[in-house]
Design an enzyme around this catalytic site. Sequence first.
Site, PDB file in Angstrom:
ATOM      1  N   GLU A 116       0.829  -1.218   0.000  1.00 13.42           N
ATOM      2  CA  GLU A 116       0.000   0.000   0.000  1.00 13.42           C
ATOM      3  C   GLU A 116       0.859   1.263   0.000  1.00 13.42           C
ATOM      4  OE1 GLU A 116      -2.864  -0.564  -0.696  1.00 13.42           O
ATOM      5  OE2 GLU A 116      -3.640  -2.348   0.308  1.00 13.42           O
ATOM      6  N   HIS A 139      -2.715   2.324   8.296  1.00 14.12           N
ATOM      7  CA  HIS A 139      -3.817   1.545   7.729  1.00 14.12           C
ATOM      8  C   HIS A 139      -3.987   0.271   8.540  1.00 14.12           C
ATOM      9  CE1 HIS A 139      -6.231  -0.828   5.015  1.00 14.12           C
ATOM     10  NE2 HIS A 139      -5.252  -1.690   4.801  1.00 14.12           N
ATOM     11  N   HIS A 141      -7.281  -2.998   9.801  1.00 15.94           N
ATOM     12  CA  HIS A 141      -8.537  -3.684   9.488  1.00 15.94           C
ATOM     13  C   HIS A 141      -9.386  -3.871  10.749  1.00 15.94           C
ATOM     14  CE1 HIS A 141      -5.958  -5.902   6.161  1.00 15.94           C
ATOM     15  NE2 HIS A 141      -6.170  -4.636   5.847  1.00 15.94           N
ATOM     16  N   GLU A 169     -18.069  12.095  22.305  1.00 11.41           N
ATOM     17  CA  GLU A 169     -16.809  12.785  22.011  1.00 11.41           C
ATOM     18  C   GLU A 169     -16.287  12.575  20.594  1.00 11.41           C
ATOM     19  OE1 GLU A 169     -14.119  12.260  25.303  1.00 11.41           O
ATOM     20  OE2 GLU A 169     -15.500  13.321  26.617  1.00 11.41           O
ATOM     21  N   HIS A 210     -12.857  -3.389   3.597  1.00 13.31           N
ATOM     22  CA  HIS A 210     -11.420  -3.645   3.718  1.00 13.31           C
ATOM     23  C   HIS A 210     -10.849  -3.120   5.053  1.00 13.31           C
ATOM     24  CE1 HIS A 210      -7.207  -3.845   1.754  1.00 13.31           C
ATOM     25  NE2 HIS A 210      -7.064  -3.556   3.035  1.00 13.31           N
TER      26      HIS A 210
HETATM   27  P1  13P Z   1       1.097  -5.382   3.151  1.00 12.03           P
HETATM   28  O1  13P Z   1       1.512  -6.660   3.837  1.00 12.03           O
HETATM   29  O2  13P Z   1       1.635  -5.304   1.744  1.00 12.03           O
HETATM   30  O3  13P Z   1       1.421  -4.167   3.975  1.00 12.03           O
HETATM   31  O4  13P Z   1      -0.477  -5.440   2.951  1.00 12.03           O
HETATM   32  C1  13P Z   1      -1.330  -5.504   4.049  1.00 12.03           C
HETATM   33  C2  13P Z   1      -2.643  -4.843   3.793  1.00 12.03           C
HETATM   34  O5  13P Z   1      -3.331  -4.517   4.733  1.00 12.03           O
HETATM   35  C3  13P Z   1      -3.064  -4.588   2.399  1.00 12.03           C
HETATM   36  O6  13P Z   1      -4.140  -3.717   2.360  1.00 12.03           O
HETATM   37 ZN    ZN Z   2      -5.338  -3.701   4.195  1.00 15.64          ZN
END
Ligand code: 13P
Ligand code: ZN
Length: 270
Positions: A116, A139, A141, A169, A210
Amino acid sequence: MKNILEAPFLVEMVRTCTNMYQHGWDERNGGNISWLLDEAEVAEYLDVNAVLRDIPTGFEAPALEEKYFLVTGTGKYFKNVQYDPAHNLGLIRLSEGGKTAQLLWGFTGGGKFTSEFPAHMMSHAARLSVDPENRIVMHCHPANLLAMTYVHDLDSRSFTRTLWQMCSECVVVFPEGVNVLPWMLCGTNEIGQATAEQMGTARLVVWSQHGIYGAGKDLDETFGLIETAEKAAEIYMKIAHLPLKNTITDEQLHLMEERFGVKAREGFLD
Ligand code: 13P
Ligand code: ZN
């Protein structure tokens, strides 16, 4: 030269990866972080002229020329970062208008930056243009935000309003709201460009089905943004199927604005 494993930026990065894993936000290799560093702080630990190898990025980012980033590696597990930082993390400098990443430390065993990387670098450029203090793109999940994108409509205003209504809040922590992207193919320049465009107006960008992107001036702020949005999403997922008896009204959200001296995103409150 000081030991880079004791550098505050490395210690904090390792702690944050571990903490994110413990929160359940980064299963397997899920998630990635990039941290914009100053040359002066890097130079205390590394010879900045000693390039280990050049790694092509596949995009251009002229605004980030000669900028240094500590970044997580692709395919690497956040749970393992604490045991072998040099294998799971890398420190790079962008050159040739962003087309090349010069590896200065890490990614031992032939690794490279996260898949990413385009979304990270383009988001850094976008955030810096509206906030010169921005240093982090993160980033991950988180389960409840992700779940919410299956059952809630994906309009940014409506998604934001629901999050604001879940904890008092939220509007104080992210008054600009969250921007929501539809499902897109991850790891591409296209999702990178789309994310960066959304980063112009908010520090949180949801990737439907995602995960989420956060941006901020340090790891604490960025982690805290995602943590707060995820808590709100968790409450939503606990109550969405139940008859709603109470909520936080727009009038009350306006009172929060006044009390905490923040301004909710234009047009997001009635
Ligand atoms: P990477 O292992 O390449 O960082 O990918 C993980 C991920 O969350 C892809 O969206
Ligand atoms: Zn991801």
